[in-house]
Design an enzyme around this catalytic site. Structure first.
Site, PDB file in Angstrom:
ATOM      1  N   GLU A   1      22.686  53.301  42.014  1.00  0.00           N
ATOM      2  CA  GLU A   1      22.103  52.493  42.871  1.00  0.00           C
ATOM      3  C   GLU A   1      22.393  53.739  44.183  1.00  0.00           C
ATOM      4  OE1 GLU A   1      24.733  49.272  43.515  1.00  0.00           O
ATOM      5  OE2 GLU A   1      26.608  50.273  42.541  1.00  0.00           O
TER       6      GLU A   1
ATOM      7  N   ARG B   1      56.254  45.806  43.379  1.00  0.00           N
ATOM      8  CA  ARG B   1      54.873  47.068  42.882  1.00  0.00           C
ATOM      9  C   ARG B   1      55.133  46.747  41.525  1.00  0.00           C
ATOM     10  NH1 ARG B   1      53.943  52.549  41.620  1.00  0.00           N
ATOM     11  NH2 ARG B   1      51.723  52.316  42.170  1.00  0.00           N
TER      12      ARG B   1
ATOM     13  N   TYR C   1      35.489  41.171  46.591  1.00  0.00           N
ATOM     14  CA  TYR C   1      35.192  41.029  48.179  1.00  0.00           C
ATOM     15  C   TYR C   1      33.459  40.447  47.854  1.00  0.00           C
ATOM     16  CZ  TYR C   1      32.932  44.539  49.125  1.00  0.00           C
ATOM     17  OH  TYR C   1      31.729  45.863  49.276  1.00  0.00           O
TER      18      TYR C   1
ATOM     19  N   ARG D   1      28.549  35.276  42.057  1.00  0.00           N
ATOM     20  CA  ARG D   1      28.681  36.631  42.264  1.00  0.00           C
ATOM     21  C   ARG D   1      30.085  36.804  41.956  1.00  0.00           C
ATOM     22  NH1 ARG D   1      25.895  41.571  44.849  1.00  0.00           N
ATOM     23  NH2 ARG D   1      26.963  40.550  47.014  1.00  0.00           N
TER      24      ARG D   1
END
Ligand code: PDD
Length: 289
Positions: free
Chosen positions: A179, A100, A33, A52
């Site tokens: 971070e 799955r 995302y 990115r």
């Protein structure tokens, strides 16, 4: 006006957007995302966000379903179709719907979702007084450079901060600052801005790069190098940056004041540069910058 989103080729009201339960984003967190800030209806550094996202897609071996021009067009459509001048646009691509099985499906179509929200900037009080953060052990995986929707560790760490009444958890790995749970970190000592190098332990923040560019343009002393826990605790100033936080001063670390306990002079300078940059973008004729 209701909130309009984009899902797999169609614009629709948010309440009507549906994804099948077998989407690998839901089952495995198998997707990536971006969050793009938009000021006065102009996306900030959209090309960098899309680049990115391409890196994240490459890292998870997922074909980009759209071209850069198509992404740029869709983002501008979402911005236009929603009621706010300042927005944060959320873009997500997952590996799509398949039975799955952890191994990749051979023929799934990636799910593309884009939504806009009103930009929730930090409050004036947070800017003027600074915010509190805690430190926590960085127990995430070893590919934090991928902007993956698998955010369980970040959620747990951000919740630790929320439990302590703080906005962020600054993360420490092997005695070094990486971070924070949803943002990048800067420290300032004796007027020098120091920021950890971009490697697989951190997300290469677009706001981080903007802050570094602004610091270089203004010839502010700057060092990109590992930051120790001790340097963090002895810093004159600490800042966190992200697309939604912009650059925000930290004035309490684990309940102790940072420097003088108020936002410092280097922060004041950077905040000014950041706002000037935003005003330039908002005033520019370009569709994005
Ligand atoms: N988060 N590091 C982490 C772990 C992040 O989640 C983010 C942003 C950043 C800052 O990146 P940028 O400057 O490109 O926004 C650093 C977004 C805003 C989010 O998940 O909502």
């Amino acid at each position: 006006m209701s909130q309009t989103v984009y899902l797999n080729g169609e614009f629709m009201p948010l309440a009507e957007a549906r994804v099948p339960v077998l989407d690998r984003g839901f089952i495995f967190g198998d997707g990536v995302y971006e969050v793009v800030p938009v000021y006065a209806r102009k996306p900030l550094r959209l090309a960098e966000h899309l680049a990115r996202m391409q890196n994240s897609l490459d890292a998870i071996r997922l074909r980009n379903p759209l071209t850069t021009d198509q992404w740029t067009h869709l983002v501008s459509q979402i911005v236009e179709r929603n009621p706010w001048d300042d927005q944060s646009v959320y873009v997500q691509v997952t590996r799509g719907v398949a039975p799955r099985d952890q191994a990749f499906p051979v023929d799934a179509t990636p799910t593309v979702f884009i939504m806009a929200n009103p930009m929730s900037k930090p409050s004036a009080e947070q800017r003027e007084r600074g915010v509190g953060v805690i430190t926590a052990e960085d127990f995430r995986w070893q590919r934090c450079d991928i902007k993956s929707v698998s955010l369980l560790a970040n959620c747990l760490l951000r919740q630790l901060a929320a439990d302590a009444g703080c906005v962020e958890a600054i993360l420490l790995r092997d005695g070094y600052v990486t971070e924070a749970s949803t943002s990048n970190v800067f420290v300032v000592k004796h007027g020098v801005i120091v920021s950890p190098p971009k490697d697989r332990r951190i997300l290469p923040g677009i706001t981080l790069d903007l802050v570094l560019d602004l610091a270089r343009e203004a010839k502010l002393p700057l060092e990109i190098r590992p930051v120790t826990e001790r340097e963090l605790r002895e810093a004159d100033e600490i800042w966190v940056s992200s697309s939604t936080k912009e650059v925000l001063p930290v004035t309490m670390l684990d309940g102790k004041p940072v420097g003088g306990g108020t936002p410092g002079p280097v922060y004041a300078r950077m905040y000014g540069l950041y706002q000037e940059h935003k005003a330039r973008i908002a005033g520019a004729g370009a569709a994005h910058a």
